[in-house]
Motif scaffolding. Structure first.
Motif, PDB file in Angstrom:
ATOM      1  N   PRO A  83       0.800  -1.227   0.000  1.00  0.00           N
ATOM      2  CA  PRO A  83       0.000   0.000   0.000  1.00  0.00           C
ATOM      3  C   PRO A  83       0.835   1.280   0.000  1.00  0.00           C
ATOM      4  O   PRO A  83       1.976   1.288   0.452  1.00  0.00           O
ATOM      5  N   THR A  84       0.240   2.311  -0.517  1.00  0.00           N
ATOM      6  CA  THR A  84       0.892   3.614  -0.607  1.00  0.00           C
ATOM      7  C   THR A  84       0.511   4.482   0.591  1.00  0.00           C
ATOM      8  O   THR A  84      -0.315   4.098   1.409  1.00  0.00           O
ATOM      9  N   ALA A  85       1.117   5.666   0.619  1.00  0.00           N
ATOM     10  CA  ALA A  85       0.666   6.702   1.555  1.00  0.00           C
ATOM     11  C   ALA A  85      -0.533   7.412   0.935  1.00  0.00           C
ATOM     12  O   ALA A  85      -0.708   7.396  -0.284  1.00  0.00           O
ATOM     13  N   TYR A  86      -1.357   8.027   1.766  1.00  0.00           N
ATOM     14  CA  TYR A  86      -2.510   8.783   1.261  1.00  0.00           C
ATOM     15  C   TYR A  86      -2.348  10.232   1.716  1.00  0.00           C
ATOM     16  O   TYR A  86      -2.318  10.529   2.901  1.00  0.00           O
ATOM     17  N   ALA A  87      -2.206  11.121   0.736  1.00  0.00           N
ATOM     18  CA  ALA A  87      -2.037  12.548   1.052  1.00  0.00           C
ATOM     19  C   ALA A  87      -3.379  13.256   0.906  1.00  0.00           C
ATOM     20  O   ALA A  87      -4.071  13.072  -0.087  1.00  0.00           O
ATOM     21  N   ASP A  88      -3.746  14.042   1.920  1.00  0.00           N
ATOM     22  CA  ASP A  88      -5.047  14.733   1.900  1.00  0.00           C
ATOM     23  C   ASP A  88      -4.837  16.213   2.241  1.00  0.00           C
ATOM     24  O   ASP A  88      -4.347  16.541   3.312  1.00  0.00           O
TER      25      ASP A  88
ATOM     26  N   VAL B 120      -9.747   6.548   7.931  1.00  0.00           N
ATOM     27  CA  VAL B 120      -8.330   6.796   8.206  1.00  0.00           C
ATOM     28  C   VAL B 120      -7.656   5.548   8.772  1.00  0.00           C
ATOM     29  O   VAL B 120      -6.535   5.199   8.384  1.00  0.00           O
ATOM     30  N   SER B 121      -8.343   4.860   9.663  1.00  0.00           N
ATOM     31  CA  SER B 121      -7.693   3.707  10.294  1.00  0.00           C
ATOM     32  C   SER B 121      -7.472   2.559   9.309  1.00  0.00           C
ATOM     33  O   SER B 121      -6.651   1.685   9.544  1.00  0.00           O
ATOM     34  N   ALA B 122      -8.180   2.576   8.182  1.00  0.00           N
ATOM     35  CA  ALA B 122      -8.005   1.515   7.185  1.00  0.00           C
ATOM     36  C   ALA B 122      -6.801   1.766   6.275  1.00  0.00           C
ATOM     37  O   ALA B 122      -6.421   0.889   5.488  1.00  0.00           O
ATOM     38  N   LEU B 123      -6.196   2.952   6.371  1.00  0.00           N
ATOM     39  CA  LEU B 123      -5.102   3.295   5.452  1.00  0.00           C
ATOM     40  C   LEU B 123      -3.738   2.865   5.992  1.00  0.00           C
ATOM     41  O   LEU B 123      -3.547   2.751   7.209  1.00  0.00           O
ATOM     42  N   ASN B 124      -2.792   2.679   5.069  1.00  0.00           N
ATOM     43  CA  ASN B 124      -1.409   2.395   5.468  1.00  0.00           C
ATOM     44  C   ASN B 124      -0.816   3.607   6.178  1.00  0.00           C
ATOM     45  O   ASN B 124      -0.259   3.511   7.265  1.00  0.00           O
ATOM     46  N   SER B 125      -0.931   4.772   5.551  1.00  0.00           N
ATOM     47  CA  SER B 125      -0.542   6.018   6.227  1.00  0.00           C
ATOM     48  C   SER B 125      -1.379   7.152   5.665  1.00  0.00           C
ATOM     49  O   SER B 125      -1.707   7.184   4.477  1.00  0.00           O
ATOM     50  N   PHE B 126      -1.755   8.053   6.549  1.00  0.00           N
ATOM     51  CA  PHE B 126      -2.620   9.173   6.192  1.00  0.00           C
ATOM     52  C   PHE B 126      -1.854  10.450   6.537  1.00  0.00           C
ATOM     53  O   PHE B 126      -1.479  10.668   7.691  1.00  0.00           O
ATOM     54  N   VAL B 127      -1.573  11.252   5.529  1.00  0.00           N
ATOM     55  CA  VAL B 127      -0.742  12.442   5.696  1.00  0.00           C
ATOM     56  C   VAL B 127      -1.604  13.645   5.329  1.00  0.00           C
ATOM     57  O   VAL B 127      -1.878  13.880   4.155  1.00  0.00           O
ATOM     58  N   ALA B 128      -2.075  14.372   6.339  1.00  0.00           N
ATOM     59  CA  ALA B 128      -3.134  15.352   6.094  1.00  0.00           C
ATOM     60  C   ALA B 128      -2.798  16.740   6.630  1.00  0.00           C
ATOM     61  O   ALA B 128      -2.261  16.875   7.733  1.00  0.00           O
ATOM     62  N   HIS B 129      -3.134  17.760   5.844  1.00  0.00           N
ATOM     63  CA  HIS B 129      -3.025  19.147   6.313  1.00  0.00           C
ATOM     64  C   HIS B 129      -4.038  19.368   7.433  1.00  0.00           C
ATOM     65  O   HIS B 129      -5.231  19.197   7.213  1.00  0.00           O
ATOM     66  N   VAL B 130      -3.551  19.751   8.586  1.00  0.00           N
ATOM     67  CA  VAL B 130      -4.446  20.081   9.699  1.00  0.00           C
ATOM     68  C   VAL B 130      -3.860  21.279  10.440  1.00  0.00           C
ATOM     69  O   VAL B 130      -2.658  21.338  10.687  1.00  0.00           O
TER      70      VAL B 130
ATOM     71  N   MET C 245       6.498   3.325   5.195  1.00  0.00           N
ATOM     72  CA  MET C 245       7.344   2.491   4.344  1.00  0.00           C
ATOM     73  C   MET C 245       8.733   2.279   4.948  1.00  0.00           C
ATOM     74  O   MET C 245       9.694   2.029   4.222  1.00  0.00           O
ATOM     75  N   ASP C 246       8.827   2.366   6.262  1.00  0.00           N
ATOM     76  CA  ASP C 246      10.134   2.224   6.898  1.00  0.00           C
ATOM     77  C   ASP C 246      10.657   0.798   6.865  1.00  0.00           C
ATOM     78  O   ASP C 246      11.811   0.556   7.214  1.00  0.00           O
TER      79      ASP C 246
END
Ligand SMILES: [Zn+2]
Length: 482
Positions: free
Chosen positions: A183-188, A216-226, A368-369
């Motif tokens: 899986p990839t990262a998810y950018a939001d 969000v919990s279903a994703l590999n990684s969630f990278v979001a502007h907050v 992806m570490d």
């Protein structure tokens, strides 16, 4: 979104085979040209410390097979690089870019420092609207932007858009490149569905498609502007994403309620308005922060007190954000991070801390570490070798510019080599002058056009260069004003 691939054109016939005679001195030299793999000798940078007189062995599949002092004595079969005076680092990972804006030059500094991103995006609350360009995605420009990052030692990007080849695109299955799989990262960019410019305080009445904890919990990684801003409206965004009891009244079935997405697979981009208590919550839940100090400072006049963030044990990675208000490369983002910590906060960051923010910490942000961000057996051989004379080997990586990048490998494949390294017996490479040093770019499978022709095309259109001087043109400020 996915972007269609270019048709492959005949690159090799345009470039031909470049003869490989050394023309400049480099501290790395090739001493043997076997084909069974690669052996790099030099100071190896690892999260545990630098290994002097170390070795990195790369197998034929582009994976690292051994890292240490005595892992290899069968030099006959492989290509051997003696980089005794250089630092061997994992390729940098840029955890925050908007690469589709690579053709938008840095914004002119009009002296305004706004309170929230919607102020400059939408021209709210009396501020000047800065986002006046028409949004369009041109793959040529994305390629060009990726080249700028690649030449600066970055081998992976989370960038919201992608071009095939060049840097790995960690948020696109089609952009991962050899050696990495989903899986990839998810950018939001708008996790609260507030792109229209919604500012709230005291409730969570944002757009109808705000993210849920379940998604969000279903994703590999969630990278979001907050919380990209410094006011209550910015802090409110974090409350709506971290405190389920903050707003219990729904606007409709999907929207209006607060949720809690502070999870170990979540990274908050910017997080500028987070309070001390908010940061404690991020730390205790194992969430991470992506830090873009230059963009924060040029837009809002301030950035995070990074020392206190780090002291809480939060994993921090760096991101350039984008060309209009951020850094043109991670090398320049590191320079800003070091400057703001040392000169403004008066708490200098060790070179190794900065280096971790663009290597192992960044790989953790991407989820992806297990595969990138560190030189250890089994990981993909994304490697950058830096020359330099710093007493601290980590500073050779963090005080670098494009001219001090001697070698770039992605998955064990040589993409760039300083001419001074010597005879590499590589075909389809092209010489490019970078800061007075001749580098060979070996991108025949990455580009359907020679670099020199690409560069003159981009120059004709007034697009920001991919080859950067140590201080890039029109660089946004890194001096905090508040
Ligand atoms: Zn951004």
């Amino acid at each position: 979104m996915q972007i269609p691939r270019f048709p492959k054109a005949v690159f090799a016939s345009l470039v031909g085979i470049v003869s490989m005679t050394a023309t400049v001195d480099a501290s790395c030299t090739v001493t043997r040209n076997g084909s069974g793999g690669i052996l790099l000798k030099g100071t190896v940078l690892t999260p545990e410390g630098a290994i002097n007189d170390g070795q990195v062995v790369i197998g034929g599949q582009g994976l690292i097979e051994c890292v240490g002092r005595n892992c290899f004595d069968q030099e006959q079969a492989v290509r051997v690089f003696d980089c005794s005076d250089s630092a061997i680092s994992p390729g940098f990972i840029n955890t925050h870019e908007h690469i589709e804006f690579a053709h938008i030059a840095p914004l002119e500094d009009i002296g305004e420092r706004v309170d929230h991103r919607h102020d400059w995006r939408q021209g709210l609350r009396g501020f000047t609207r800065r986002e006046t360009w028409r949004y369009r995605i041109v793959e040529r420009y994305i390629q060009w932007g990726e080249l700028r990052h690649l030449l600066s030692g970055t081998t992976s990007i989370i960038g919201g858009s992608m071009a095939p080849g060049l840097t790995r695109n960690l948020d696109f299955v089609d952009g991962l490149e050899a050696g990495l799989t989903a899986p990839t990262a998810y950018a939001d960019t708008f996790p609260l569905d507030d792109a229209s410019g919604i500012l709230r305080e005291g409730d969570c009445n944002y757009g109808p498609s705000a993210v849920t904890r379940q998604e969000v919990s279903a994703l590999n990684s969630f990278v979001a502007h907050v919380a990209e801003g410094i006011d209550g409206a910015a802090e409110n965004e974090f409350r709506c994403l971290s405190d389920r009891s903050f707003d219990l009244s729904a606007e409709n079935e999907r929207s209006g309620r607060s949720t809690d997405i502070v999870l170990p697979n979540v990274s908050f981009v910017h997080a500028l308005a987070l309070t001390n208590r908010d940061l404690d919550l991020v730390a205790s839940h194992g969430a991470k922060i992506v830090w873009s100090p230059r963009s924060n400072i040029s837009l809002y006049g301030k950035t995070l007190d990074i020392t206190s963030v780090l002291n809480k044990g939060i994993v921090v990675a760096l991101g350039t954000d984008w060309l209009p208000s951020g850094s043109a490369s991670l090398q320049r983002e590191i320079a800003c991070a070091a400057q703001v910590a040392g000169e403004h906060l008066k708490k200098p960051l060790p070179a190794k801390s900065l280096w971790k923010m663009v290597t192992i910490n960044a790989a953790k942000v991407a989820g992806m570490d297990d595969n990138i961000g560190e030189l250890s057996p089994g990981k993909v051989a994304d490697i950058v070798v830096f020359s330099g004379a710093a007493p601290d080997p980590f500073a050779m990586a963090t005080n670098s510019d494009q001219s001090t990048v001697e070698l770039i490998l992605r998955g064990g494949k040589i993409l760039l080599a300083d001419d001074g390294i010597g005879n590499l017996s590589l075909s389809d490479c092209e010489r490019v002058d970078i800061g007075g040093r001749s580098k060979r770019l070996c991108l025949s499978e990455e580009l359907d056009i020679p670099f020199s022709r690409f560069a003159s095309e981009m120059k004709k259109r007034g697009i920001y260069p991919a080859v950067l001087p140590p201080l890039p043109a029109s660089e946004p400020t890194c001096i905090p004003t508040r």
